[in-house]
Scaffold this motif. Structure first.
Motif, PDB file in Angstrom:
ATOM      1  N   UNK A 108       0.840  -1.202   0.000  1.00 41.37           N
ATOM      2  CA  UNK A 108       0.000   0.000   0.000  1.00 41.37           C
ATOM      3  C   UNK A 108       0.872   1.248   0.000  1.00 41.37           C
ATOM      4  N   UNK A 109       1.962   1.245   0.783  1.00 41.53           N
ATOM      5  CA  UNK A 109       2.862   2.409   0.796  1.00 41.53           C
ATOM      6  C   UNK A 109       3.457   2.657  -0.588  1.00 41.53           C
ATOM      7  N   UNK A 110       3.930   1.607  -1.221  1.00 44.86           N
ATOM      8  CA  UNK A 110       4.455   1.744  -2.582  1.00 44.86           C
ATOM      9  C   UNK A 110       3.402   2.346  -3.511  1.00 44.86           C
ATOM     10  N   UNK A 111       2.156   1.858  -3.369  1.00 46.64           N
ATOM     11  CA  UNK A 111       1.072   2.359  -4.210  1.00 46.64           C
ATOM     12  C   UNK A 111       0.836   3.826  -4.000  1.00 46.64           C
ATOM     13  N   UNK A 112       0.862   4.275  -2.723  1.00 47.42           N
ATOM     14  CA  UNK A 112       0.617   5.686  -2.438  1.00 47.42           C
ATOM     15  C   UNK A 112       1.716   6.545  -3.072  1.00 47.42           C
ATOM     16  N   UNK A 113       2.980   6.110  -2.921  1.00 47.31           N
ATOM     17  CA  UNK A 113       4.082   6.891  -3.501  1.00 47.31           C
ATOM     18  C   UNK A 113       3.946   6.954  -5.020  1.00 47.31           C
ATOM     19  N   UNK A 114       3.678   5.801  -5.641  1.00 46.98           N
ATOM     20  CA  UNK A 114       3.551   5.772  -7.105  1.00 46.98           C
ATOM     21  C   UNK A 114       2.396   6.650  -7.570  1.00 46.98           C
ATOM     22  N   UNK A 115       1.260   6.600  -6.834  1.00 46.02           N
ATOM     23  CA  UNK A 115       0.110   7.422  -7.214  1.00 46.02           C
ATOM     24  C   UNK A 115       0.463   8.900  -7.172  1.00 46.02           C
TER      25      UNK A 115
END
Lengths: 114, 164
Positions: free
Chosen positions: B29-36
């Motif tokens: 989820x953290x990776x997703x937030x950064x990528x978003x």
């Protein structure tokens, strides 16, 4: 559950087959595109959905939902692009055609430019 | 303001897809937030298309209804085309008709054009302003008004509320 998924997959492949048959039988590019767009959309959706509920243990339900959404969004766009390109390339419609508003309007536009 | 709304909606969409692709693990989820966030920063100079979506209870309700209406039409359309294909006489009556839409927002028009393509016997060939040129496999009315009623109106009343 596995049987249920298999039945849905079978129905999906039936629609895919009918789409292919439609491409073979229809008289011109545009009607072929109709068969190629519609039957294959529902075919692909049912096929993927059947696989996802037939194999719940793989945990790929979410991924397959994403795939279905991509198919729904991209299939009409690509068929629109193909139909538009073939109309501007001057591919004739079949003799059964009732009317062609686009052809008429394009001729009018060109007349105004001159 | 429009850009902010666009960014928030884009973030929610991206995260929705990301969670469907992966799982609810904290690292993912953290990776997703950064990528978003990186994707949103890249799209800020572009046109804020998603801000055309209206956010009120009525439009959210209509979005859900629209989804089911669309699904029903999709299944109807497939069966319709399939029956035409397997009938030996090939009962088609094709033509390109011109229809007019009331929708103003670009995103609404795109959704409408895509919906038309996926519904019974119709295929959007060209869009020009508020007019769509539609290849219709079974032409039943030749004037703009008749064609508009039978092709567009069914979807338009929902999309008008969702996109305006």
């Amino acid at each position: 559950m596995e049987l249920f998924g298999a039945i849905i997959t079978l129905i999906g492949s039936l629609f895919l087959f009918l789409g292919a048959l439609g491409i073979f039988r229809m008289p011109d590019v545009y009607n072929r595109m109709q068969a190629g767009t519609k039957a294959t959309t529902l075919g692909t959706i049912l096929f993927l959905f059947g696989i996802s509920i037939g194999h719940l243990e793989c945990g790929c339900f979410g991924k397959i939902v994403v795939l279905i959404l991509f198919v729904i969004f991209t299939n009409p766009v690509s068929s629109n692009a193909l139909a538009r390109a073939s109309h501007f390339a001057g591919i004739k419609l079949t003799d059964k055609t009732m009317k062609d508003d686009l052809e008429k309007d394009n001729i009018e536009n060109k007349g105004e430019e001159k | 303001m429009r850009k902010l709304k666009h960014s928030i909606l884009l973030f929610l969409t991206l995260m929705f897809f990301w969670i469907l692709f992966t799982s609810l693990d904290i690292q993912e989820v953290t990776t997703g937030i950064i990528a978003s966030f990186i994707i949103i920063l890249m799209t800020i100079p572009l046109q804020p298309v998603l801000s055309d979506i209206k956010l009120n209870p009525k439009s959210i309700l209509f979005t859900i209804i629209y989804f089911f209406v669309f699904l029903k039409e999709l299944i109807k359309s497939n069966i319709d085309v399939a029956i035409r294909v397997i009938t030996p006489k090939l009962p088609i009556n094709p033509g390109i008709v011109k229809v007019k839409t009331k929708l103003k927002s670009p995103l609404g028009r795109v959704v409408l054009a895509n919906s038309i393509t996926l519904t019974p016997g119709t295929l959007t060939v060209e869009m020009e302003g508020e007019y769509f040129y539609i290849h219709w496999i079974d032409v039943t009315s030749k004037n703009i008004e008749g064609a508009t009623t039978s092709i567009v109106s069914n979807f338009e009343k929902y999309l008008e509320v969702i996109f305006g």
